[in-house]
Design an enzyme around this catalytic site. Sequence first.
Site, PDB file in Angstrom:
ATOM      1  N   GLU B 130      31.665  44.194  43.576  1.00 30.07           N
ATOM      2  CA  GLU B 130      32.783  44.919  43.274  1.00 30.07           C
ATOM      3  C   GLU B 130      32.800  46.458  43.687  1.00 30.07           C
ATOM      4  OE1 GLU B 130      34.804  42.435  42.722  1.00 30.07           O
ATOM      5  OE2 GLU B 130      35.743  42.773  40.936  1.00 30.07           O
ATOM      6  N   THR B 183      45.134  49.174  45.828  1.00 29.61           N
ATOM      7  CA  THR B 183      44.341  49.268  44.589  1.00 29.61           C
ATOM      8  C   THR B 183      44.074  50.846  44.262  1.00 29.61           C
ATOM      9  OG1 THR B 183      42.912  47.224  44.947  1.00 29.61           O
ATOM     10  CG2 THR B 183      42.161  48.805  43.420  1.00 29.61           C
TER      11      THR B 183
END
Lengths: 308, 308
Positions: B130, B183
């Site tokens: 991540e 994002t």
Amino acid sequence: MDSNEIRIFSPATIANVSCGFDVLGLALDAVGDEMIIRKTSKKGITITKLTGQDLPTETLHNVAGVAGLALLAESEYMGGFEIEIYKKIKAGSGIGSSAASSAGAVWAMNALLDYPFSNLELVKFAMEGERLASGVAHADNVAPALFGGFTLVRSYHPLDIIKIPTPEALYATVIHPQIEVKTSDSRRILKTSISLEDGIKQWGNVGGLIAGLYTNDYELIGRSLVDHIVEPIRSILIPGFDKVKENALEAGALGCGISGSGPSIFALSKGEENARLVADAMKNVYQKIGVDYDVHISKINTEGIKII
Amino acid sequence: MDSNEIRIFSPATIANVSCGFDVLGLALDAVGDEMIIRKTSKKGITITKLTGQDLPTETLHNVAGVAGLALLAESEYMGGFEIEIYKKIKAGSGIGSSAASSAGAVWAMNALLDYPFSNLELVKFAMEGERLASGVAHADNVAPALFGGFTLVRSYHPLDIIKIPTPEALYATVIHPQIEVKTSDSRRILKTSISLEDGIKQWGNVGGLIAGLYTNDYELIGRSLVDHIVEPIRSILIPGFDKVKENALEAGALGCGISGSGPSIFALSKGEENARLVADAMKNVYQKIGVDYDVHISKINTEGIKII
């Protein structure tokens, strides 16, 4: 309910349970007020006796009176009530003294009227007493007094209260140092904004605490009893707070924080024996610095207000 | 685990479940990646195949590669692994595409090594994937992929993850409008501070949501699926969001919000039939405004990653 008179115990309560500022409260067993409530043919509410604390007895200046009037306004009952209040909870100690009187009054009236109102409705009536006491109609003390155990005030608009289960061996220790902290000061020093980062930590801990209560996971309850937002600010007003907390945790408390807006400090423990050790560890601090205190060691009261 | 090779399903996940921004995630059943992981005598991680999405296959630039290396660094195993990834989850859709690859890789390696690591340790390894994908080692997608069901990231320091039970009839509907939301934009527009008042509402709702999940109280789950903090800001980046949400709730969804950092929008329903009605209601909006979309209707996946 056949009788025209009942005698009740209305418990002290801890609001602002660490991460659960303004939403999580719990009821105590070992300390609370006693009240006698009696139906009268005369309309309205009369406070006929009040012992233990120096508080007003005029109906409109007494929290039980105001809460009772809020109930009567919604009731079909044409008579009134007399109330005797035997205060055992010190006003201003931070363990829901006004809430015990407000909630006790409306709970007893509801019982005498054969339960026309739900617990949620009783919370709304009792909140009027809280409004009189502090200027804010908060629910986080009256809710655990009325529902028992732990309560979550999920929302105020609309009012939504969830009773959360209590693990069997959970005990609270509360120490009340005899110093005055004005609720208004304690409110005023709070910041009106917080960092998103602290907010995330706080709701992570609220989630963990609720999960721990549902699963009897004492370790998780302990890990979650953390307040990143209010305690760091308010604890400044409570002499000895840091040391009391340190001692409580060293003695094995699951967690420790400010009860309500203080000055009382609470700790939660697994088992009565640990709660006693924690009480000794907390007392130690105020003995050393020469501040008088009261200590209460109590099982969590899952029943709430009850007839005695 | 006798075999030297396994084929797994690694689910898509919804992070930032309404009030649970950064802490609450859930795993889906109906959509996920497939992966084949194979032990090799050659050390290190090799991505031997990657279909379905245009993503890098160099080990250090691939999330599964990086997560796998994090596991190897803590393992006594002297060999390596080959990974084939069959992406079914679109990158950037907001339902944990990178998390599925990262979590799937380390879960499969752990199985092939006969489970030396706990789920919590696997989360830490997968978080390295991540970190590569988004610059932040967040856990709220990899945790539900690995644990299944709903997961609460109570704390990051130390990492503490709680699996929350899932009511049997709970279904998710996810609509992915084919628009790009970076994002980084989606992070940047968030405010770094919030009002205490909104914070209190948020942790009240987190408490209510957790309580609802423990007690199978679908109404309470629905009332608690409210986000006062992030959704009002981020939804601005998602065309049609307000109308999609309105339609979903009108069709009977328990709640509706942004999946991850968007652009996908999720709704939760009681029962598959309602989830289908909600899907139709959501689609309707993008059909009208002429935006392409994918829809997934899925039971909550309480198992997480599994061998297929």
